[in-house]
Design an enzyme around this catalytic site. Structure first.
Site, PDB file in Angstrom:
ATOM      1  N   HIS A 176     -93.247-107.739  10.747  1.00  0.00           N
ATOM      2  CA  HIS A 176     -92.461-108.045   9.771  1.00  0.00           C
ATOM      3  C   HIS A 176     -91.101-107.304  10.411  1.00  0.00           C
ATOM      4  O   HIS A 176     -90.349-106.717   8.669  1.00  0.00           O
ATOM      5  CB  HIS A 176     -92.794-107.861   8.665  1.00  0.00           C
ATOM      6  CG  HIS A 176     -93.661-106.678   8.315  1.00  0.00           C
ATOM      7  ND1 HIS A 176     -95.316-107.163   9.209  1.00  0.00           N
ATOM      8  CD2 HIS A 176     -93.444-106.197   8.157  1.00  0.00           C
ATOM      9  CE1 HIS A 176     -95.685-105.461   8.683  1.00  0.00           C
ATOM     10  NE2 HIS A 176     -94.627-104.332   8.455  1.00  0.00           N
ATOM     11  N   ASP A 213    -102.323-108.619  10.279  1.00  0.00           N
ATOM     12  CA  ASP A 213    -102.869-109.656  11.124  1.00  0.00           C
ATOM     13  C   ASP A 213    -104.169-110.611  10.800  1.00  0.00           C
ATOM     14  O   ASP A 213    -104.863-111.053  11.235  1.00  0.00           O
ATOM     15  CB  ASP A 213    -104.197-108.514  11.948  1.00  0.00           C
ATOM     16  CG  ASP A 213    -104.685-107.896  10.944  1.00  0.00           C
ATOM     17  OD1 ASP A 213    -104.537-108.406   9.654  1.00  0.00           O
ATOM     18  OD2 ASP A 213    -105.431-107.518  10.487  1.00  0.00           O
ATOM     19  N   ASP A 269     -98.666-110.669   3.367  1.00  0.00           N
ATOM     20  CA  ASP A 269     -98.410-112.462   3.225  1.00  0.00           C
ATOM     21  C   ASP A 269     -99.335-113.146   3.663  1.00  0.00           C
ATOM     22  O   ASP A 269     -99.540-114.146   3.226  1.00  0.00           O
ATOM     23  CB  ASP A 269     -97.336-112.876   3.087  1.00  0.00           C
ATOM     24  CG  ASP A 269     -96.578-113.058   1.054  1.00  0.00           C
ATOM     25  OD1 ASP A 269     -97.745-113.032   0.800  1.00  0.00           O
ATOM     26  OD2 ASP A 269     -95.627-113.339   0.268  1.00  0.00           O
ATOM     27  N   HIS A 296    -104.630 -90.931   3.019  1.00  0.00           N
ATOM     28  CA  HIS A 296    -106.453 -91.672   2.950  1.00  0.00           C
ATOM     29  C   HIS A 296    -107.699 -89.776   3.006  1.00  0.00           C
ATOM     30  O   HIS A 296    -107.389 -89.361   2.944  1.00  0.00           O
ATOM     31  CB  HIS A 296    -106.707 -91.703   4.286  1.00  0.00           C
ATOM     32  CG  HIS A 296    -105.765 -93.439   4.535  1.00  0.00           C
ATOM     33  ND1 HIS A 296    -105.617 -94.120   4.978  1.00  0.00           N
ATOM     34  CD2 HIS A 296    -105.623 -94.354   3.112  1.00  0.00           C
ATOM     35  CE1 HIS A 296    -105.211 -95.283   4.993  1.00  0.00           C
ATOM     36  NE2 HIS A 296    -105.275 -94.901   3.877  1.00  0.00           N
ATOM     37  N   HIS A 324     -99.662 -93.626  -0.763  1.00  0.00           N
ATOM     38  CA  HIS A 324     -99.048 -92.815   0.328  1.00  0.00           C
ATOM     39  C   HIS A 324     -97.425 -92.619   0.462  1.00  0.00           C
ATOM     40  O   HIS A 324     -96.774 -92.042   1.002  1.00  0.00           O
ATOM     41  CB  HIS A 324     -98.992 -93.992   1.498  1.00  0.00           C
ATOM     42  CG  HIS A 324    -100.340 -94.064   2.299  1.00  0.00           C
ATOM     43  ND1 HIS A 324    -101.151 -93.421   2.421  1.00  0.00           N
ATOM     44  CD2 HIS A 324    -101.128 -95.858   2.253  1.00  0.00           C
ATOM     45  CE1 HIS A 324    -102.060 -93.879   2.780  1.00  0.00           C
ATOM     46  NE2 HIS A 324    -102.494 -94.720   2.650  1.00  0.00           N
ATOM     47  N   HIS A 350    -102.881 -97.727  -4.375  1.00  0.00           N
ATOM     48  CA  HIS A 350    -103.197 -97.355  -2.703  1.00  0.00           C
ATOM     49  C   HIS A 350    -102.264 -96.823  -2.389  1.00  0.00           C
ATOM     50  O   HIS A 350    -101.321 -96.039  -1.874  1.00  0.00           O
ATOM     51  CB  HIS A 350    -103.854 -97.842  -2.219  1.00  0.00           C
ATOM     52  CG  HIS A 350    -104.751 -97.034  -1.226  1.00  0.00           C
ATOM     53  ND1 HIS A 350    -105.522 -96.393  -0.696  1.00  0.00           N
ATOM     54  CD2 HIS A 350    -104.097 -97.390   0.054  1.00  0.00           C
ATOM     55  CE1 HIS A 350    -105.572 -96.379   0.686  1.00  0.00           C
ATOM     56  NE2 HIS A 350    -104.767 -96.353   0.806  1.00  0.00           N
ATOM     57  N   GLU A 351    -100.734 -98.447  -2.283  1.00  0.00           N
ATOM     58  CA  GLU A 351    -100.283 -97.559  -0.776  1.00  0.00           C
ATOM     59  C   GLU A 351     -98.979 -96.967  -1.593  1.00  0.00           C
ATOM     60  O   GLU A 351     -98.375 -96.186  -0.944  1.00  0.00           O
ATOM     61  CB  GLU A 351     -99.549 -99.436  -0.694  1.00  0.00           C
ATOM     62  CG  GLU A 351    -100.328 -99.721  -0.032  1.00  0.00           C
ATOM     63  CD  GLU A 351    -100.869 -99.628   1.147  1.00  0.00           C
ATOM     64  OE1 GLU A 351    -100.310 -98.676   1.736  1.00  0.00           O
ATOM     65  OE2 GLU A 351    -101.617 -99.931   1.351  1.00  0.00           O
TER      66      GLU A 351
END
Lengths: 91, 595
Positions: free
Chosen positions: B69, B76, B100, B304, B298, B294-295
């Site tokens: 993208h 994946d 997506d 993590h 980052h 979560h993202e």
């Protein structure tokens, strides 16, 4: 009698992830998330088992799994679990 | 917790974010709300603020995409990788991308939010009854215009509450047509289209023209996914077509035939054997809120964590009542420091989109008579046996508040917390407040400790009620007192209990069945035999031997509603009888129910 009939398994077009054999899955997971490097994978010919066990232990420790160094059921389950794409080790 | 190498962090605290596109799986308002809540997870415990902007360069750019993208880190397909984000910095740094090819939900299955109708944008209720038949998907039955609709209660026949389901015939997302619906057929590069298409695009998103000719008018929008849309495969977003033919057999529902992983799939044309068009059927999906939270961790500089219960653990798992784990709190506060204090996490209703799109004619189901508002559930006054059941607690005379204006919610911490006669008691500087979830009476107090338990010092360290005798034990410094009603024994030295001189103040107590109580001090605990008032042999033991995952320097430890509570700062860690931390929450907002 119907259940004993072997079910056909189809390769579905456009499916991005195919079900890899366990060892291939492990190698690609360990590489993708930073537990091994491409150099290590390439140089593994002589001591494949040892370096895989080392990388597995590293991964198991990092993810809070039992450190067996083996490709056991818990480790495989973790490798197949949905997850974030950011590597666990390295950049 | 871990941070990225070099402790990458933002050099300012007023961060901006911009959502570049939306998943067709969810209503735009639901996604915006999820992102807002995900940022609030972090702003609640830091000085950071987050503002959504709609143009220009934002610190954090959010986008949905699939496969490769644009950043060299391809997704994946369905499952596997869900999202990724980059650590703080300029350009792509800080940005968050979501795959997506996943089904994005709020974690428990497809969310079909309705528009128009008479249900104020409520979600569909599946299954629902229409003209005596049960339906578990949006239907076009009863209409001549092909618009899919659903009931928002269990029975349309009874309640007449309905709304319209996502459909390209009703609206489009993004593009340049302000949400106008698709026009079919439309012409694109000289070819006529009767349905949404991915032709002309490399990102797989389905689009349509909103006039009869894209070639002429260049007006377009993206098609929302219908509730029957498939995920992944080679027909992302197209609806299942039933029945379909697969290996010569006819299928009228999703099937796992042909697969070794048990996943359900369907064809998106009537014949898989000839067309080979397919996709996965909707499942529970992934919570866009949890993955985004979560993202964004980052995006703010957290790497993590290896703590399984932490938000920053790399694997996805759905939790219903999300609370930020202390490991995450420590991580983010390591980078940005504390905020002005946590605020209550009140659920925000998802705004409806009624104001954005106004139908020219309110589409209404054709069948039967006009919809009439009927109560959704048979009106039952909520009288239960519990209301009439006699309380098992002994009647107590309520003490008179010494100063009702002294507000427990204004206290930063408490000297001691315990449950006495089924009510939580919060002690501070000679005062105490009570809170009973049983009586639903809110916070009562402040009361005077000296009035209720005369002879105690103003500041106590810990207290507990013996479950057998109902006697109340108090600890302050190296002394303890035992009250039976207003009769008091003490003070006596805790050395009489067998707690040595090396121990500091007693921070809390946990009743362990009949006659045994764990007393905590520092990082150790003793087991007290209440009857003989002596600690058992073999103690003290290390707290983290059995209570893992709780703060070892807890200020208060107490039993409440059969679960162990460890308090530190504004938070409490709740531990089940199986010694699992099942909740981390705010003392004030969750226990005291402060506004």
């Amino acid at each position: 009698p119907l259940q004993s009939k072997q079910q056909a398994v189809v390769t579905f077009p456009g499916e991005l992830v195919t079900r890899l054999p366990d060892l291939e899955l492990a190698e690609s997971y360990l590489l993708r998330f930073g537990y091994t490097t491409a150099v290590e994978v390439g140089a593994r010919m002589g001591s494949k088992h040892e370096s895989l066990a080392k990388a597995l232990r590293k991964m198991q420790k990092h993810l809070g799994l039992e450190e067996t160094g083996e490709l056991d059921a818990d480790t495989l389950e973790a490798m197949r679990a949905p997850r974030c794409g950011v590597p666990d080790v390295g950049t | 917790f871990l941070t990225f190498e070099g402790d990458l962090k933002w050099d300012h605290t007023d961060l901006t974010y911009r959502v570049m596109n939306y998943s067709p799986d969810l209503d735009k308002a639901v996604i915006d709300d999820a992102f807002k809540r995900a940022f609030k997870v972090w702003s609640d415990v830091t000085p950071l603020t987050f503002t959504q902007i709609y143009s220009g360069e934002a610190d954090i750019i959010i986008m949905f995409g699939s496969g490769e993208h644009g950043d060299g880190y391809p997704f994946d397909g369905k499952d596997g990788l869900l999202a990724h984000a980059f650590p703080p910095g300029q350009g792509i740094q800080g940005d968050a991308h979501f795959d997506d090819d996943e089904l994005w939900t709020l974690g428990t299955g497809i969310v079909v939010k309705t528009r128009y109708g008479n249900a104020d944008g409520a979600d569909c209720h599946f299954p629902f009854i229409f003209e005596g038949r049960s339906y578990s998907r949006c239907i076009t039955e009863g209409r001549r215009d092909g618009l899919p609709w659903c009931s928002t209660t269990a029975s349309y026949d009874r309640d007449k509450k309905y709304g319209f389901c996502p459909s390209e015939l009703l609206y489009t997302n993004g593009g340049n047509s302000d949400g106008s619906p698709c026009i079919f057929p439309f012409v694109f590069e000289g070819k006529s289209y009767d349905a949404c298409t991915t032709d002309g695009r490399s990102d797989g998103y389905r689009w349509c023209a909103t006039t009869a000719s894209f070639d002429q008018d260049k007006k377009y929008g993206f098609c929302p996914n219908r509730d029957t849309a498939v995920i992944g495969g080679n027909s992302q977003g197209d609806p299942c077509v039933f029945p379909f033919i697969f290996l010569g057999q006819s299928y009228s529902s999703c099937t796992s035939q042909g697969r070794h992983d048990g996943k359900l799939w369907c064809a998106t044309t009537s014949n898989y054997d000839t067309d080979k068009k397919w996709g996965f059927c909707p499942d529970r999906g992934y919570s866009i809120f949890l993955v985004a939270a979560h993202e964004f961790g980052h995006s703010l500089g957290l790497d993590h964590s290896s703590v399984r219960e932490a938000l920053m653990y790399p694997m996805y798992s759905y939790v219903q009542d999300f609370q930020l784990h202390p490991d995450d709190v420590q991580g983010i506060q390591f980078l940005y420091g504390h905020g002005s204090g946590p605020k209550p996490t009140t659920p925000r209703p998802v705004p409806t989109e009624e104001s954005q799109l106004i139908p020219t004619e309110g589409p209404q189901p054709m069948p039967t008579e006009e919809p009439q508002p009927i109560p959704t559930e048979a009106g039952s006054t909520f009288t239960t046996e519990e209301d009439e059941e006699e309380g098992t607690l002994e009647p107590t005379t309520k003490p008179i508040p010494v100063d009702p204006s002294q507000d427990a919610c204004m206290e930063k911490s408490f000297d001691a917390i315990t449950e006495i006669n089924g009510e939580l008691h919060f002690f501070k500087d000679g005062k105490y407040w009570t809170y009973s979830s049983y009586w639903n009476s809110g916070i009562q107090g402040a009361f005077s400790v000296a009035n209720t338990w005369p002879g105690l010092p103003a500041v106590i360290d810990a207290t507990f009620q013996d479950v057998l005798t109902k006697r109340v034990f108090f600890f302050a410094g190296r002394q303890f007192w035992v009250f039976s009603g207003k009769s008091m024994l003490g003070p006596r030295s805790i050395e009489k209990l067998g707690i040595g001189r090396g121990a500091g103040r007693i921070t809390g107590a946990l009743q362990r069945g009949r006659g045994k109580v764990l007393l905590f001090s520092g990082e150790k605990y003793w087991r007290l035999d209440v009857k003989i008032q002596r600690v058992d042999k073999g103690y003290p033991r290390a707290t983290d031997d059995i209570f893992t995952g709780v703060p070892l320097d807890a200020r208060n430890v107490f039993l409440y509603q059969d679960k162990y509570h460890f308090c530190q700062g504004s938070f409490y860690w709740r531990v089940t009888p199986r010694y699992q931390v099942d909740r981390v929450g705010y003392i004030k907002y969750d226990l005291l129910q402060c506004p």
